[in-house]
Design an enzyme around this catalytic site. Structure first.
Site, PDB file in Angstrom:
ATOM      1  CB  THR A   1       7.488   4.718 -39.016  1.00  0.00           C
ATOM      2  OG1 THR A   1       7.307   3.703 -37.773  1.00  0.00           O
ATOM      3  CG2 THR A   1       6.395   4.756 -40.135  1.00  0.00           C
TER       4      THR A   1
ATOM      5  CE1 TYR B   1       0.387   0.269 -31.415  1.00  0.00           C
ATOM      6  CE2 TYR B   1       0.496  -1.803 -32.289  1.00  0.00           C
ATOM      7  CZ  TYR B   1       0.529  -0.482 -32.581  1.00  0.00           C
ATOM      8  OH  TYR B   1       0.705   0.146 -33.633  1.00  0.00           O
TER       9      TYR B   1
ATOM     10  CG  ASN C   1      -0.832   9.087 -37.825  1.00  0.00           C
ATOM     11  OD1 ASN C   1      -0.483   7.679 -38.026  1.00  0.00           O
ATOM     12  ND2 ASN C   1       0.303   9.792 -37.489  1.00  0.00           N
TER      13      ASN C   1
ATOM     14  CE  LYS D   1      -2.437   1.668 -32.947  1.00  0.00           C
ATOM     15  NZ  LYS D   1      -2.711   3.007 -33.463  1.00  0.00           N
TER      16      LYS D   1
ATOM     17  CB  ILE E   1       4.879   1.119 -41.969  1.00  0.00           C
ATOM     18  CG1 ILE E   1       3.534   0.494 -42.320  1.00  0.00           C
ATOM     19  CG2 ILE E   1       5.067   2.240 -42.766  1.00  0.00           C
ATOM     20  CD1 ILE E   1       3.346  -0.283 -43.741  1.00  0.00           C
TER      21      ILE E   1
HETATM   22  N1  LIG Z   1       5.005   1.746 -38.292  1.00  0.00           N
HETATM   23  C1  LIG Z   1       4.246   0.824 -38.218  1.00  0.00           C
HETATM   24  O1  LIG Z   1       4.676  -0.504 -38.564  1.00  0.00           O
HETATM   25  C2  LIG Z   1       2.839   0.771 -37.795  1.00  0.00           C
HETATM   26  C3  LIG Z   1       1.901  -0.353 -37.933  1.00  0.00           C
HETATM   27  C4  LIG Z   1       0.863  -0.236 -37.839  1.00  0.00           C
HETATM   28  C5  LIG Z   1       0.139   0.925 -37.059  1.00  0.00           C
HETATM   29  N2  LIG Z   1       1.058   1.913 -37.042  1.00  0.00           N
HETATM   30  C6  LIG Z   1       0.345   3.037 -36.470  1.00  0.00           C
HETATM   31  O2  LIG Z   1       0.629   4.256 -37.141  1.00  0.00           O
HETATM   32  C7  LIG Z   1       0.780   5.522 -36.118  1.00  0.00           C
HETATM   33  C8  LIG Z   1       1.792   6.228 -36.403  1.00  0.00           C
HETATM   34  O3  LIG Z   1       3.063   5.643 -36.124  1.00  0.00           O
HETATM   35  P1  LIG Z   1       4.264   5.686 -37.020  1.00  0.00           P
HETATM   36  O4  LIG Z   1       4.854   4.268 -37.312  1.00  0.00           O
HETATM   37  O5  LIG Z   1       4.362   6.651 -37.787  1.00  0.00           O
HETATM   38  O6  LIG Z   1       5.327   6.140 -35.905  1.00  0.00           O
HETATM   39  P2  LIG Z   1       6.028   7.695 -35.212  1.00  0.00           P
HETATM   40  O7  LIG Z   1       6.434   7.314 -33.888  1.00  0.00           O
HETATM   41  O8  LIG Z   1       6.818   8.130 -36.366  1.00  0.00           O
HETATM   42  O9  LIG Z   1       4.616   8.200 -35.415  1.00  0.00           O
HETATM   43  C9  LIG Z   1       3.826   8.521 -34.311  1.00  0.00           C
HETATM   44  C10 LIG Z   1       3.290   9.854 -34.098  1.00  0.00           C
HETATM   45  O10 LIG Z   1       2.508  10.186 -33.096  1.00  0.00           O
HETATM   46  C11 LIG Z   1       2.849  11.352 -32.293  1.00  0.00           C
HETATM   47  N3  LIG Z   1       2.381  11.210 -30.997  1.00  0.00           N
HETATM   48  C12 LIG Z   1       2.457  10.151 -30.090  1.00  0.00           C
HETATM   49  N4  LIG Z   1       1.793  10.462 -29.120  1.00  0.00           N
HETATM   50  C13 LIG Z   1       1.251  11.541 -29.203  1.00  0.00           C
HETATM   51  C14 LIG Z   1       0.287  12.577 -28.501  1.00  0.00           C
HETATM   52  N5  LIG Z   1      -0.127  12.150 -27.194  1.00  0.00           N
HETATM   53  N6  LIG Z   1      -0.456  13.546 -28.797  1.00  0.00           N
HETATM   54  C15 LIG Z   1       0.089  13.795 -30.275  1.00  0.00           C
HETATM   55  N7  LIG Z   1       0.817  13.066 -30.938  1.00  0.00           N
HETATM   56  C16 LIG Z   1       1.513  12.014 -30.491  1.00  0.00           C
HETATM   57  C17 LIG Z   1       4.361  10.919 -32.268  1.00  0.00           C
HETATM   58  O11 LIG Z   1       4.900  12.232 -31.873  1.00  0.00           O
HETATM   59  C18 LIG Z   1       4.632  10.766 -33.729  1.00  0.00           C
HETATM   60  O12 LIG Z   1       4.856  11.913 -34.605  1.00  0.00           O
HETATM   61  C19 LIG Z   1       0.558   5.051 -34.832  1.00  0.00           C
HETATM   62  O13 LIG Z   1      -0.775   5.024 -34.522  1.00  0.00           O
HETATM   63  C20 LIG Z   1       0.783   3.474 -34.886  1.00  0.00           C
HETATM   64  O14 LIG Z   1       0.237   2.758 -33.962  1.00  0.00           O
HETATM   65  C21 LIG Z   1       2.166   1.997 -37.235  1.00  0.00           C
END
Ligand SMILES: NC(=O)c1ccc[n+]([C@@H]2O[C@H](COP(=O)([O-])OP(=O)(O)OC[C@H]3O[C@@H](n4cnc5c(N)ncnc54)[C@H](O)[C@@H]3O)[C@@H](O)[C@H]2O)c1
Length: 253
Positions: free
Chosen positions: A192, A157, A92, A161, A190
């Site tokens: 976050t 980005y 994730n 993806k 989402i």
């Molecule tokens: N929030 C959205 O709208 C959304 C939409 C589509 C996809 N995503 C994807 O969901 C995933 C989680 O994102 P989120 O929205 O929960 O945001 P977030 O920033 O809360 O979570 C991302 C997590 O990844 C960790 N992280 C980043 N780089 C890292 C590394 N090098 N090693 C280990 N951990 C690392 C961060 O510390 C954090 O805990 C991501 O891959 C993001 O691309 C999010």
């Protein structure tokens, strides 16, 4: 209250200290799995473990940067040393990126691809051999609607993806006969920390993002966790190499 659907399973969540990863770690534990969560922030990791334990679940944290080979090896070794096996993995961890073409520099490209693409591949390279030792497993990679369409000023980005989608399909095919299922989940917008960084906590950008979602609202982490748990469960045992879009209808337009 545990429903026990994942009882006896051991699940690993990268980037489990916040957002979708944290919520999914909590839901894995509620479904009866023992959870190893990893991330770079120790205090936040300890807080999630405490929350799961308070809820009656089992969890452990190890600090690991998914872009670093030694960290990912240590994360998988820690999983087997702590809980004896690995059945499920939610890859994730990820970072956002926005900007015009002239800001898509080599350094930015490498930073985003190191985490979003190599981080996922690196995790699978270490997780799959461990899963094979106990006869198989299920992996979900966190992609995005950004893995399915283009968007101006989000190029790095979006490309990262799309790469996650390609890796998911290819590794699924590579291990299909060995009882390893590999799927992606593709969240829409989402709520976050990432969304707050990307679009602000309120204001024009956030409103405009909400306005393009057909159901008329931003999604919740729990709605992505539910999809991840489905893909990890035996209900999805014929499902591999696909991407489950959870986006309030955004991609249907
Ligand atoms: N929030 C959205 O709208 C959304 C939409 C589509 C996809 N995503 C994807 O969901 C995933 C989680 O994102 P989120 O929205 O929960 O945001 P977030 O920033 O809360 O979570 C991302 C997590 O990844 C960790 N992280 C980043 N780089 C890292 C590394 N090098 N090693 C280990 N951990 C690392 C961060 O510390 C954090 O805990 C991501 O891959 C993001 O691309 C999010």
């Amino acid at each position: 209250m545990k429903n026990g659907k994942l009882s006896g399973k051991v699940a690993l969540v990268t980037g489990g200290t916040s957002g979708i990863g944290k919520t999914t770690a909590i839901e894995f534990a509620r479904a009866g799995a023992k959870v190893v969560l990893t991330g770079r922030r120790e205090k936040e990791g300890a807080d999630v473990v405490a929350e799961i334990e308070k809820d009656g679940g089992a969890a452990a944290f190890i600090r690991a940067d998914v872009a670093k080979e030694t960290d990912v090896k240590a994360m998988v070794d820690f999983t087997v040393n702590t809980y004896g096996r690995l059945d499920l993995a939610f890859n994730n961890a990820g970072v956002e990126w926005t900007g015009p073409l002239d800001q898509a520099t080599e350094a930015e490209y490498r930073r985003v691809f190191d985490i979003n693409v190599w981080g996922v591949l690196n995790s699978m390279r270490h997780e799959i051999p461990l899963m094979l030792k106990t006869g198989g497993g299920a992996i979900v990679n966190n992609s995005s609607v950004a893995g399915h369409v283009g968007l101006g000023q989000v190029s790095v980005y979006i490309a990262s993806k799309h790469a996650v989608e390609g890796l998911t399909k290819s590794i699924a095919l590579e291990f299909a006969k060995q009882n390893i299922r590999v799927n992606a989940v593709a969240p829409g917008v989402i709520a976050t920390d990432m969304l707050d960084r990307f679009a602000g906590k309120k204001g024009e950008m956030r409103d405009s993002l909400t306005s393009i979602i057909p159901v008329g609202r931003i999604g919740a982490g729990e709605e992505i966790a539910a999809a991840v748990l489905y893909l990890c469960s035996d209900d999805a045992k014929f499902t591999t190499g696909t991407s489950l879009v959870v986006d309030g209808g955004y991609l249907a337009q």
